[in-house]
Design a protein around this motif. Structure first.
Motif, PDB file in Angstrom:
ATOM      1  N   ASP A 138       0.840  -1.176   0.000  1.00 33.65           N
ATOM      2  CA  ASP A 138       0.000   0.000   0.000  1.00 33.65           C
ATOM      3  C   ASP A 138       0.887   1.242   0.000  1.00 33.65           C
ATOM      4  OD1 ASP A 138      -2.122   1.518   2.428  1.00 33.65           O
ATOM      5  OD2 ASP A 138      -2.466   1.449   0.283  1.00 33.65           O
ATOM      6  N   LEU A 139       0.713   2.090  -0.972  1.00 31.22           N
ATOM      7  CA  LEU A 139       1.538   3.279  -1.145  1.00 31.22           C
ATOM      8  C   LEU A 139       1.473   4.209   0.059  1.00 31.22           C
ATOM      9  CD1 LEU A 139       3.262   4.441  -3.542  1.00 31.22           C
ATOM     10  CD2 LEU A 139       1.355   5.970  -3.910  1.00 31.22           C
ATOM     11  N   GLU A 140       0.303   4.363   0.626  1.00 28.71           N
ATOM     12  CA  GLU A 140       0.157   5.273   1.764  1.00 28.71           C
ATOM     13  C   GLU A 140       0.854   4.757   3.022  1.00 28.71           C
ATOM     14  OE1 GLU A 140      -3.988   6.165   2.243  1.00 28.71           O
ATOM     15  OE2 GLU A 140      -4.005   7.449   0.479  1.00 28.71           O
ATOM     16  N   LYS A 141       1.006   3.456   3.149  1.00 32.94           N
ATOM     17  CA  LYS A 141       1.638   2.887   4.340  1.00 32.94           C
ATOM     18  C   LYS A 141       3.133   2.661   4.177  1.00 32.94           C
ATOM     19  CE  LYS A 141      -2.509   0.554   5.948  1.00 32.94           C
ATOM     20  NZ  LYS A 141      -3.178  -0.735   6.160  1.00 32.94           N
ATOM     21  N   VAL A 167       5.136   4.364   1.382  1.00 36.74           N
ATOM     22  CA  VAL A 167       5.852   5.443   0.702  1.00 36.74           C
ATOM     23  C   VAL A 167       5.478   6.809   1.265  1.00 36.74           C
ATOM     24  CG1 VAL A 167       6.267   6.570  -1.516  1.00 36.74           C
ATOM     25  CG2 VAL A 167       6.045   4.087  -1.407  1.00 36.74           C
ATOM     26  N   LEU A 168       4.207   7.081   1.410  1.00 38.17           N
ATOM     27  CA  LEU A 168       3.750   8.380   1.897  1.00 38.17           C
ATOM     28  C   LEU A 168       3.735   8.370   3.417  1.00 38.17           C
ATOM     29  CD1 LEU A 168       0.858   8.908  -0.667  1.00 38.17           C
ATOM     30  CD2 LEU A 168       3.189   9.791  -0.781  1.00 38.17           C
ATOM     31  N   VAL A 169       4.915   8.261   4.005  1.00 36.46           N
ATOM     32  CA  VAL A 169       5.061   8.136   5.459  1.00 36.46           C
ATOM     33  C   VAL A 169       5.963   9.238   5.994  1.00 36.46           C
ATOM     34  CG1 VAL A 169       4.663   5.654   5.507  1.00 36.46           C
ATOM     35  CG2 VAL A 169       6.977   6.504   5.207  1.00 36.46           C
ATOM     36  N   ILE A 170       5.788   9.538   7.278  1.00 31.53           N
ATOM     37  CA  ILE A 170       6.622  10.538   7.935  1.00 31.53           C
ATOM     38  C   ILE A 170       7.552   9.845   8.925  1.00 31.53           C
ATOM     39  CG2 ILE A 170       4.845  12.299   7.700  1.00 31.53           C
ATOM     40  CD1 ILE A 170       4.257  11.937  10.712  1.00 31.53           C
ATOM     41  N   GLN A 171       8.636  10.528   9.256  1.00 33.23           N
ATOM     42  CA  GLN A 171       9.521  10.045  10.308  1.00 33.23           C
ATOM     43  C   GLN A 171       9.088  10.696  11.608  1.00 33.23           C
ATOM     44  OE1 GLN A 171      13.473  11.120   9.059  1.00 33.23           O
ATOM     45  NE2 GLN A 171      13.858   9.062   8.327  1.00 33.23           N
ATOM     46  N   THR A 172       9.006   9.909  12.651  1.00 33.66           N
ATOM     47  CA  THR A 172       8.684  10.473  13.955  1.00 33.66           C
ATOM     48  C   THR A 172       9.885  11.279  14.442  1.00 33.66           C
ATOM     49  OG1 THR A 172       9.411   8.439  15.042  1.00 33.66           O
ATOM     50  CG2 THR A 172       7.057   8.643  14.532  1.00 33.66           C
ATOM     51  N   PRO A 173       9.670  12.218  15.355  1.00 35.18           N
ATOM     52  CA  PRO A 173      10.778  13.070  15.811  1.00 35.18           C
ATOM     53  C   PRO A 173      11.988  12.302  16.340  1.00 35.18           C
ATOM     54  CG  PRO A 173       8.705  13.987  16.533  1.00 35.18           C
ATOM     55  CD  PRO A 173       8.405  12.639  15.911  1.00 35.18           C
ATOM     56  N   LYS A 217       1.939   6.954   8.836  1.00 33.18           N
ATOM     57  CA  LYS A 217       1.241   7.446   7.661  1.00 33.18           C
ATOM     58  C   LYS A 217       1.137   8.971   7.739  1.00 33.18           C
ATOM     59  CE  LYS A 217      -3.098   7.056   5.240  1.00 33.18           C
ATOM     60  NZ  LYS A 217      -4.511   7.051   5.487  1.00 33.18           N
ATOM     61  N   SER A 218       1.403   9.632   6.639  1.00 24.14           N
ATOM     62  CA  SER A 218       1.310  11.085   6.581  1.00 24.14           C
ATOM     63  C   SER A 218      -0.120  11.552   6.814  1.00 24.14           C
ATOM     64  CB  SER A 218       1.782  11.574   5.206  1.00 24.14           C
ATOM     65  OG  SER A 218       1.512  12.954   5.065  1.00 24.14           O
ATOM     66  N   LYS A 219      -0.239  12.685   7.498  1.00 22.81           N
ATOM     67  CA  LYS A 219      -1.551  13.284   7.702  1.00 22.81           C
ATOM     68  C   LYS A 219      -1.903  14.241   6.564  1.00 22.81           C
ATOM     69  CE  LYS A 219      -1.295  12.932  12.723  1.00 22.81           C
ATOM     70  NZ  LYS A 219      -0.134  12.084  12.765  1.00 22.81           N
ATOM     71  N   LEU A 220      -0.890  14.689   5.797  1.00 23.34           N
ATOM     72  CA  LEU A 220      -1.110  15.653   4.712  1.00 23.34           C
ATOM     73  C   LEU A 220      -1.172  15.027   3.330  1.00 23.34           C
ATOM     74  CD1 LEU A 220       1.318  18.529   5.757  1.00 23.34           C
ATOM     75  CD2 LEU A 220      -1.150  18.447   6.051  1.00 23.34           C
ATOM     76  N   TYR A 221      -0.457  13.934   3.131  1.00 22.69           N
ATOM     77  CA  TYR A 221      -0.303  13.367   1.789  1.00 22.69           C
ATOM     78  C   TYR A 221      -0.979  12.006   1.688  1.00 22.69           C
ATOM     79  CZ  TYR A 221       3.114  17.063   1.570  1.00 22.69           C
ATOM     80  OH  TYR A 221       3.720  18.289   1.587  1.00 22.69           O
ATOM     81  N   ASP A 222      -1.723  11.800   0.585  1.00 25.94           N
ATOM     82  CA  ASP A 222      -2.372  10.517   0.361  1.00 25.94           C
ATOM     83  C   ASP A 222      -2.367  10.187  -1.128  1.00 25.94           C
ATOM     84  OD1 ASP A 222      -4.431  12.059  -0.746  1.00 25.94           O
ATOM     85  OD2 ASP A 222      -5.707  11.870   0.996  1.00 25.94           O
ATOM     86  N   PHE A 223      -2.804   8.992  -1.458  1.00 23.39           N
ATOM     87  CA  PHE A 223      -2.772   8.508  -2.833  1.00 23.39           C
ATOM     88  C   PHE A 223      -3.661   9.343  -3.749  1.00 23.39           C
ATOM     89  CE2 PHE A 223      -4.148   5.478  -6.182  1.00 23.39           C
ATOM     90  CZ  PHE A 223      -2.906   5.293  -6.763  1.00 23.39           C
ATOM     91  N   VAL A 279      12.117  13.786   0.132  1.00 17.30           N
ATOM     92  CA  VAL A 279      13.246  14.521   0.706  1.00 17.30           C
ATOM     93  C   VAL A 279      12.815  15.909   1.173  1.00 17.30           C
ATOM     94  CG1 VAL A 279      15.437  15.642   0.103  1.00 17.30           C
ATOM     95  CG2 VAL A 279      15.021  13.289  -0.574  1.00 17.30           C
ATOM     96  N   GLU A 280      11.971  16.573   0.389  1.00 14.85           N
ATOM     97  CA  GLU A 280      11.628  17.962   0.689  1.00 14.85           C
ATOM     98  C   GLU A 280      10.414  18.139   1.603  1.00 14.85           C
ATOM     99  OE1 GLU A 280      11.273  20.146  -2.938  1.00 14.85           O
ATOM    100  OE2 GLU A 280      13.381  19.916  -3.400  1.00 14.85           O
ATOM    101  N   SER A 281       9.443  17.228   1.554  1.00 19.26           N
ATOM    102  CA  SER A 281       8.193  17.513   2.255  1.00 19.26           C
ATOM    103  C   SER A 281       7.575  16.349   3.008  1.00 19.26           C
ATOM    104  CB  SER A 281       7.138  18.016   1.255  1.00 19.26           C
ATOM    105  OG  SER A 281       7.590  19.165   0.610  1.00 19.26           O
ATOM    106  N   ILE A 282       7.392  15.227   2.331  1.00 12.08           N
ATOM    107  CA  ILE A 282       6.553  14.161   2.881  1.00 12.08           C
ATOM    108  C   ILE A 282       7.077  13.640   4.203  1.00 12.08           C
ATOM    109  CG2 ILE A 282       5.622  11.855   2.489  1.00 12.08           C
ATOM    110  CD1 ILE A 282       5.632  12.526  -0.538  1.00 12.08           C
ATOM    111  N   LYS A 283       8.379  13.370   4.296  1.00 13.30           N
ATOM    112  CA  LYS A 283       8.866  12.733   5.520  1.00 13.30           C
ATOM    113  C   LYS A 283       8.752  13.639   6.736  1.00 13.30           C
ATOM    114  CE  LYS A 283      13.873  13.441   5.380  1.00 13.30           C
ATOM    115  NZ  LYS A 283      15.142  12.726   5.333  1.00 13.30           N
ATOM    116  N   TYR A 284       8.606  14.958   6.500  1.00 10.72           N
ATOM    117  CA  TYR A 284       8.419  15.895   7.613  1.00 10.72           C
ATOM    118  C   TYR A 284       6.947  16.275   7.790  1.00 10.72           C
ATOM    119  CZ  TYR A 284      13.403  16.367   6.768  1.00 10.72           C
ATOM    120  OH  TYR A 284      14.719  16.109   6.578  1.00 10.72           O
ATOM    121  N   ASP A 285       6.078  15.747   6.927  1.00 14.77           N
ATOM    122  CA  ASP A 285       4.659  16.082   6.909  1.00 14.77           C
ATOM    123  C   ASP A 285       4.490  17.593   6.836  1.00 14.77           C
ATOM    124  OD1 ASP A 285       2.364  14.616   6.576  1.00 14.77           O
ATOM    125  OD2 ASP A 285       1.780  14.691   8.680  1.00 14.77           O
TER     126      ASP A 285
END
Length: 79
Positions: free
Chosen positions: A1-4, A6-12, A19-25, A70-76
């Motif tokens: 599942d792409l959202e689980k 690829v579209l994921v954030i790193q915790t602090p 799973k990202s709260k801003l980005y989805d499929f 690199v620029e956005s998704i992993k930081y949500d």
């Protein structure tokens, strides 16, 4: 599942990914639709065509996702 996967954030504390709260499929598909239909001053987004063009199109999507991660998704975050 792409959202689980690829579209994921790193915790602090970098202990896990969520799973990202801003980005989805659906948003990814909408963005690709806009980018392929409306070219910029530097050209359009190539999704391929024909048998060998499909490989180039998939490569374009992979590069777009990598750069976005690199620029956005992993930081949500949203620029």
């Amino acid at each position: 599942d792409l959202e689980k996967k690829v579209l994921v954030i790193q915790t602090p504390n970098f202990a896990k990914r969520e799973k990202s709260k801003l980005y989805d499929f659906v948003g990814l598909l909408k963005a690709l639709g806009v980018m392929t239909q409306h070219s910029t001053s530097k050209g359009g987004f190539y999704l391929g065509g024909g048998s060998s063009g499909t490989i180039y199109g998939l490569t374009s999507v992979a590069a777009f996702l990598a750069q976005s991660m690199v620029e956005s998704i992993k930081y949500d975050a949203c620029d």
